[in-house]
Design a protein around this motif. Structure first.
Motif, PDB file in Angstrom:
ATOM      1  N   ARG A  34       0.791  -1.280   0.109  1.00 24.44           N
ATOM      2  CA  ARG A  34      -0.027   0.209   0.047  1.00 24.44           C
ATOM      3  C   ARG A  34       0.991   1.134  -0.102  1.00 24.44           C
ATOM      4  NH1 ARG A  34      -3.262  -1.586   5.272  1.00 24.44           N
ATOM      5  NH2 ARG A  34      -1.266  -2.320   5.711  1.00 24.44           N
ATOM      6  N   VAL A  35       0.386   2.300  -0.748  1.00 27.61           N
ATOM      7  CA  VAL A  35       1.377   3.433  -1.173  1.00 27.61           C
ATOM      8  C   VAL A  35       0.601   4.521  -1.025  1.00 27.61           C
ATOM      9  CG1 VAL A  35       1.041   3.384  -3.697  1.00 27.61           C
ATOM     10  CG2 VAL A  35       3.195   4.430  -2.576  1.00 27.61           C
ATOM     11  N   LEU A  36       1.316   5.618  -0.298  1.00 26.96           N
ATOM     12  CA  LEU A  36       0.674   6.827  -0.204  1.00 26.96           C
ATOM     13  C   LEU A  36       1.263   7.679  -1.365  1.00 26.96           C
ATOM     14  CD1 LEU A  36       0.719   7.625   3.724  1.00 26.96           C
ATOM     15  CD2 LEU A  36      -1.316   7.188   2.560  1.00 26.96           C
ATOM     16  N   ALA A  37       0.546   8.611  -2.120  1.00 27.55           N
ATOM     17  CA  ALA A  37       1.030   9.230  -3.162  1.00 27.55           C
ATOM     18  C   ALA A  37       2.040  10.531  -2.537  1.00 27.55           C
ATOM     19  CB  ALA A  37       0.001  10.004  -3.959  1.00 27.55           C
ATOM     20  N   GLY A  38       2.871  10.760  -3.466  1.00 26.53           N
ATOM     21  CA  GLY A  38       3.692  12.083  -3.233  1.00 26.53           C
ATOM     22  C   GLY A  38       5.050  11.570  -2.558  1.00 26.53           C
ATOM     23  N   PRO A  39       5.864  12.391  -2.374  1.00 25.24           N
ATOM     24  CA  PRO A  39       5.702  13.831  -2.395  1.00 25.24           C
ATOM     25  C   PRO A  39       6.142  14.555  -3.643  1.00 25.24           C
ATOM     26  CG  PRO A  39       8.022  13.252  -1.237  1.00 25.24           C
ATOM     27  CD  PRO A  39       7.143  11.757  -1.650  1.00 25.24           C
ATOM     28  N   ARG A  40       6.751  13.757  -4.524  1.00 32.01           N
ATOM     29  CA  ARG A  40       7.085  14.392  -5.759  1.00 32.01           C
ATOM     30  C   ARG A  40       5.957  13.868  -6.965  1.00 32.01           C
ATOM     31  NH1 ARG A  40       8.952  19.002  -4.580  1.00 32.01           N
ATOM     32  NH2 ARG A  40      10.801  19.026  -3.062  1.00 32.01           N
ATOM     33  N   ASP A  41       5.039  13.272  -6.696  1.00 32.11           N
ATOM     34  CA  ASP A  41       4.249  12.625  -7.788  1.00 32.11           C
ATOM     35  C   ASP A  41       3.795  13.652  -8.946  1.00 32.11           C
ATOM     36  OD1 ASP A  41       2.836  14.132  -5.904  1.00 32.11           O
ATOM     37  OD2 ASP A  41       0.795  12.921  -6.291  1.00 32.11           O
ATOM     38  N   ASP A  42       4.081  15.181  -8.690  1.00 31.86           N
ATOM     39  CA  ASP A  42       3.738  16.092  -9.456  1.00 31.86           C
ATOM     40  C   ASP A  42       5.039  16.184 -10.637  1.00 31.86           C
ATOM     41  OD1 ASP A  42       5.654  16.942  -7.847  1.00 31.86           O
ATOM     42  OD2 ASP A  42       5.132  19.147  -8.014  1.00 31.86           O
ATOM     43  N   TRP A  43       5.944  15.307 -10.304  1.00 27.79           N
ATOM     44  CA  TRP A  43       7.097  15.233 -11.468  1.00 27.79           C
ATOM     45  C   TRP A  43       6.724  14.122 -12.554  1.00 27.79           C
ATOM     46  CZ3 TRP A  43      12.492  16.536 -11.759  1.00 27.79           C
ATOM     47  CH2 TRP A  43      13.019  17.969 -11.104  1.00 27.79           C
ATOM     48  N   PHE A  44       5.733  13.376 -12.312  1.00 25.09           N
ATOM     49  CA  PHE A  44       5.296  12.331 -13.299  1.00 25.09           C
ATOM     50  C   PHE A  44       4.072  12.596 -13.899  1.00 25.09           C
ATOM     51  CE2 PHE A  44       7.799  10.439  -9.695  1.00 25.09           C
ATOM     52  CZ  PHE A  44       8.557   9.814 -10.475  1.00 25.09           C
ATOM     53  N   SER A  45       3.748  11.804 -14.967  1.00 26.23           N
ATOM     54  CA  SER A  45       2.558  12.146 -15.916  1.00 26.23           C
ATOM     55  C   SER A  45       1.283  11.829 -15.175  1.00 26.23           C
ATOM     56  CB  SER A  45       2.486  11.037 -17.035  1.00 26.23           C
ATOM     57  OG  SER A  45       2.485   9.655 -16.517  1.00 26.23           O
ATOM     58  N   PRO A  46       0.216  12.426 -15.164  1.00 24.39           N
ATOM     59  CA  PRO A  46      -1.044  12.456 -14.489  1.00 24.39           C
ATOM     60  C   PRO A  46      -1.565  10.902 -14.224  1.00 24.39           C
ATOM     61  CG  PRO A  46      -1.076  14.196 -15.997  1.00 24.39           C
ATOM     62  CD  PRO A  46      -0.157  13.451 -16.310  1.00 24.39           C
ATOM     63  N   ASP A  47      -1.204   9.793 -15.309  1.00 20.81           N
ATOM     64  CA  ASP A  47      -1.655   8.529 -14.972  1.00 20.81           C
ATOM     65  C   ASP A  47      -0.612   7.679 -14.490  1.00 20.81           C
ATOM     66  OD1 ASP A  47      -0.081   8.663 -17.279  1.00 20.81           O
ATOM     67  OD2 ASP A  47      -1.374   7.429 -18.546  1.00 20.81           O
ATOM     68  N   ALA A  48       0.577   8.193 -13.875  1.00 17.35           N
ATOM     69  CA  ALA A  48       1.651   7.372 -13.344  1.00 17.35           C
ATOM     70  C   ALA A  48       1.259   6.683 -12.116  1.00 17.35           C
ATOM     71  CB  ALA A  48       2.961   8.302 -13.188  1.00 17.35           C
ATOM     72  N   MET A  49       0.694   7.162 -11.301  1.00 18.35           N
ATOM     73  CA  MET A  49       0.337   6.623  -9.999  1.00 18.35           C
ATOM     74  C   MET A  49      -0.828   5.393 -10.258  1.00 18.35           C
ATOM     75  SD  MET A  49       0.729   6.015  -6.740  1.00 18.35           S
ATOM     76  CE  MET A  49       1.681   7.526  -6.422  1.00 18.35           C
ATOM     77  N   ALA A  50      -1.661   5.498 -11.427  1.00 18.78           N
ATOM     78  CA  ALA A  50      -2.528   4.553 -11.818  1.00 18.78           C
ATOM     79  C   ALA A  50      -1.634   3.281 -12.358  1.00 18.78           C
ATOM     80  CB  ALA A  50      -3.502   5.189 -12.533  1.00 18.78           C
ATOM     81  N   GLU A  51      -0.778   3.972 -13.217  1.00 20.16           N
ATOM     82  CA  GLU A  51       0.244   2.783 -13.983  1.00 20.16           C
ATOM     83  C   GLU A  51       0.992   2.141 -12.820  1.00 20.16           C
ATOM     84  OE1 GLU A  51       2.508   5.094 -16.588  1.00 20.16           O
ATOM     85  OE2 GLU A  51       0.954   5.451 -18.188  1.00 20.16           O
ATOM     86  N   LEU A  52       1.573   2.588 -11.764  1.00 24.60           N
ATOM     87  CA  LEU A  52       2.111   1.842 -10.925  1.00 24.60           C
ATOM     88  C   LEU A  52       1.162   0.985 -10.086  1.00 24.60           C
ATOM     89  CD1 LEU A  52       4.913   1.843  -8.953  1.00 24.60           C
ATOM     90  CD2 LEU A  52       3.413   3.554  -7.425  1.00 24.60           C
TER      91      LEU A  52
END
Length: 290
Positions: free
Chosen positions: A180-198
């Motif tokens: 389980r992962v919390l988003a951030g602190p630099r998720d804004d350096w990635f494409s908008p769908d990067a967390m979904a891809e992860l």
């Protein structure tokens, strides 16, 4: 004294680490699967923070000059007690205290699953502490050297310890291979769908993983920003993404700072899953709270 006859692929002394020195560039270190070490210590009546042995993929042998109570937790391994006449018996097994008589030898096989096994001895491993901890730090070199054949390990006094009051800690089902992962602190350096891809597909654990971090192979995470990020503080569980786009989950010996963006941080409760992942295992990420 405990004599190290064979350390296996990689074995170290670990306690719960040396917190409070990150501002000086010193990692916390400590057991990669802290819950495993805590359980092994409780089973022999030690305080949870006493130093024990962290064995990577088992395959170790230890000799005992005097009698000792031991317990093992973490990745389950077969264990046998030997003397000069051969096998005496199979040890009690994982999750239970067992007795080693003077002159006995403990032989530990490879784990059935998982990667790291914790061996606690009543009284704890009493090597010299460094900055308040007896942990081996594979990144900075602080603490005792990794075990090798011929190493002698002193055992601490037992006068003030609690009695051994547990016969068996029933084995729990292995946790699902999910982080389980919390988003951030630099998720804004990635494409908008990067967390979904992860979180969309499993990643394979690379053979290049170690106590510093679990290197993963799978879908590359795309950046929205180019350039370099100034070094900033890192925490255990940080999911750092180098230019390859392949994520790395930081473990106990991670550096205090890093320059690649961190897309998220694994919950502390799931760090044992990462610590026990073998090369070739497949693990998934899931956004915390979903």
């Amino acid at each position: 004294m405990i004599d190290v006859l064979a350390p296996g692929p990689y074995a170290t002394v670990q306690d719960l680490g040396r917190p409070g020195y990150a501002h000086l560039g010193v990692p916390r270190s400590g057991a990669a699967d802290a819950a495993g070490l805590r359980l092994a210590n409780r089973l022999v009546g030690n305080p949870e923070g006493h130093a024990g042995l962290e064995l990577t993929f088992g395959m170790a042998r230890f000799g005992f000059r005097s009698g000792a109570w031991l317990a093992a937790a973490g990745a389950p391994c077969p264990m046998e007690i030997w003397n000069e006449r051969g096998v005496i018996s199979s040890a009690q097994g994982m999750g239970a205290p067992f007795w080693m008589a003077p002159g006995d030898e403990l032989r530990i096989g490879p784990p059935e699953r998982g990667l790291r096994t914790y061996l606690a001895v009543r009284g704890g491993i009493d090597v010299e502490p460094v900055l308040g901890s007896r942990s081996t730090d594979s990144l900075s070199g602080l603490g005792p050297a990794p075990l090798r054949a011929g190493t002698r390990l002193p055992v601490g006094e037992v006068r003030s310890l609690a009695s051994i009051s547990v016969d068996l800690a029933p084995p729990a089902a292995p946790p699902p291979p999910v982080l389980r992962v919390l988003a951030g602190p630099r998720d804004d350096w990635f494409s908008p769908d990067a967390m979904a891809e992860l979180c969309a597909q499993p990643y394979e654990v690379s053979q290049d993983s170690n106590r510093v971090g679990v290197r993963l192979r799978g879908p590359a995470l795309r950046r929205a920003r180019e350039g370099e990020l100034p070094s900033e503080g890192m925490v255990t569980g940080a999911v750092q993404v180098p230019p390859s786009g392949q994520p790395i989950v930081f473990l106990s010996d991670h550096p205090p700072t890093g320059g690649y963006p961190v897309i998220g941080v694994v919950l502390a409760a799931d760090l044992a899953v990462a610590a026990q992942a073998r090369p070739g295992d497949r693990i998934r990420f899931r956004l915390a709270g979903r």
